[in-house]
Design an enzyme around this catalytic site. Structure first.
Site, PDB file in Angstrom:
ATOM      1  N   ARG A  37       7.417  -1.109  -9.252  1.00  0.00           N
ATOM      2  CA  ARG A  37       6.465  -1.795 -10.078  1.00  0.00           C
ATOM      3  C   ARG A  37       7.149  -2.055 -11.520  1.00  0.00           C
ATOM      4  O   ARG A  37       6.509  -2.366 -12.471  1.00  0.00           O
ATOM      5  CB  ARG A  37       5.297  -0.736 -10.432  1.00  0.00           C
ATOM      6  N   HIS A 107       8.721 -11.414  -1.885  1.00  0.00           N
ATOM      7  CA  HIS A 107       7.552 -12.297  -1.721  1.00  0.00           C
ATOM      8  C   HIS A 107       8.021 -13.517  -2.773  1.00  0.00           C
ATOM      9  O   HIS A 107       8.498 -13.358  -3.960  1.00  0.00           O
ATOM     10  CB  HIS A 107       6.465 -11.518  -2.832  1.00  0.00           C
ATOM     11  N   GLU A 142       8.742 -13.386   2.646  1.00  0.00           N
ATOM     12  CA  GLU A 142       7.606 -12.933   3.395  1.00  0.00           C
ATOM     13  C   GLU A 142       6.332 -13.726   3.321  1.00  0.00           C
ATOM     14  O   GLU A 142       6.057 -14.276   2.453  1.00  0.00           O
ATOM     15  CB  GLU A 142       7.264 -11.559   2.854  1.00  0.00           C
ATOM     16  N   HIS A 179      -0.757  -9.730   6.483  1.00  0.00           N
ATOM     17  CA  HIS A 179      -0.935 -11.061   5.333  1.00  0.00           C
ATOM     18  C   HIS A 179      -1.614 -12.304   6.173  1.00  0.00           C
ATOM     19  O   HIS A 179      -2.061 -12.925   5.740  1.00  0.00           O
ATOM     20  CB  HIS A 179       0.283 -11.027   4.739  1.00  0.00           C
ATOM     21  N   HIS A 211       6.548  -7.050   9.259  1.00  0.00           N
ATOM     22  CA  HIS A 211       6.008  -5.905   8.723  1.00  0.00           C
ATOM     23  C   HIS A 211       4.554  -5.894   9.468  1.00  0.00           C
ATOM     24  O   HIS A 211       3.646  -6.526   9.648  1.00  0.00           O
ATOM     25  CB  HIS A 211       5.410  -6.423   7.189  1.00  0.00           C
ATOM     26  N   HIS A 226      -3.875  -3.357   3.393  1.00  0.00           N
ATOM     27  CA  HIS A 226      -3.348  -2.827   4.888  1.00  0.00           C
ATOM     28  C   HIS A 226      -4.031  -1.524   5.521  1.00  0.00           C
ATOM     29  O   HIS A 226      -4.753  -0.970   4.699  1.00  0.00           O
ATOM     30  CB  HIS A 226      -1.851  -2.331   4.768  1.00  0.00           C
TER      31      HIS A 226
HETATM   32 ZN    ZN Z   1       0.761  -6.581   1.776  1.00  0.00          ZN
HETATM   33 FE    FE Z   2       4.555  -6.804   3.638  1.00  0.00          FE
HETATM   34 FE    FE Z   3       5.932  -7.074   0.757  1.00  0.00          FE
END
Ligand code: ZN
Ligand code: FE
Ligand code: FE
Length: 276
Positions: A37, A107, A142, A179, A211, A226
């Site tokens: 973060r 990402h 991702e 996702h 993932h 998730h």
């Molecule tokens: Zn996620």
């Molecule tokens: Fe992920």
């Molecule tokens: Fe991720």
């Protein structure tokens, strides 16, 4: 071969993550390259990195899937955020050279109103700046849920980024089961169809890691929450089908489920029992 593991805290160093993974029953793991973060990175101890490489070899670990910080947005509208993000990407790829041959997942970014067509060339440019022919890491994009202005919400967007990358042999995709479901790909009723679509648009040879998450939300919800394996909208049957799929063998499966250590150990044991 099944490679399964979860996210571990990098604060105790490389070798300790390997030991922790083994304790949980895992044979791969993920970790944040820096404060997820914030962006601050710890100094790397080259000896500790070497010790992990030897440990992974000894215990026959699969490839690791490092994760970039959430603050990284190489397609931000603000120039200073963009350049800070590219700096982090450059630095992370240099740091990954201490543990050569693994994956670095990030990402693609959020276009924050600029539109994906503006963001996609920015993302590719960042990769082209950071990724060097001498690197030993494969960069993974991702697949995203499509929350807010996330780029990578469809296989087509991921493909459009890869098309603009120069060092294509160093780029792959991390398929996030939560996702993609949230983005509208039906991993429950037609996972074969989803893989077929992935193959048609991107090419299955690009799918390097998974993932492995259940989702709290319904198909195409674009939420990205998730859930524990089998306790969400994907459910046990679908999760089992995915992890045992013949086209996904030997890929690292990384759990990003809401669990403590005990929960992860249980999930890992459950998943291993499916693939025996
Ligand atoms: Zn996620
Ligand atoms: Fe992920
Ligand atoms: Fe991720």
């Amino acid at each position: 071969m099944l490679y399964i593991g979860n996210h571990l805290s990098s604060s105790k160093g490389f070798l300790n993550m390997g030991r922790e993974a083994l304790k949980l029953g895992a044979n791969t793991f993920a970790f944040f390259t820096r404060n997820p973060r914030g962006g601050a990175a710890r100094d790397i101890d080259p000896e500790d990195a070497k010790a992990l490489v030897a440990f992974m070899e000894e215990h026959k670990f699969g490839k690791l899937v490092a994760h970039a910080p959430y603050t990284m947005n190489v397609c931000a509208a603000k120039e200073n955020i963009r350049s800070f993000s590219v700096e982090m990407l450059i630095d992370d790829l240099e740091r990954m050279e201490y543990i050569p041959g693994n994956y670095y997942n990030f990402h693609p970014g959020s276009h924050v109103g600029q539109g994906a067509d503006v963001a996609i060339p920015m993302i590719a440019e960042a990769i082209n700046i950071a990724l060097k022919p001498e690197h030993h890491t494969t960069l993974l994009l991702e697949t995203m849920a499509g929350k807010g202005s996330e780029v990578g919400r469809s296989f087509e967007e991921i493909k459009a980024i890869i098309d603009l990358v120069e060092l294509k042999d160093k780029v792959g995709v991390c398929f996030d089961t939560c996702h993609t479901w949230d983005a509208g790909y039906n991993n429950v009723n037609d996972f074969d169809g989803v893989l077929k679509e992935f193959d048609k648009v991107i090419g299955l040879d690009r799918l390097k890691a998974v993932h492995f998450n259940d989702s709290m939300n319904v198909l195409a919800s674009h939420k990205d929450r998730h859930q524990k394996i089998g306790e969400g909208e994907l459910g046990l049957e679908a999760m089992k089908y995915i992890v045992t799929h013949p086209l996904l063998q030997d890929k690292p499966f990384i759990l990003e489920t809401p669990n403590d250590d005990e929960g992860y150990a249980k999930e890992i044991a459950l998943i291993k029992s499916w693939s025996m």
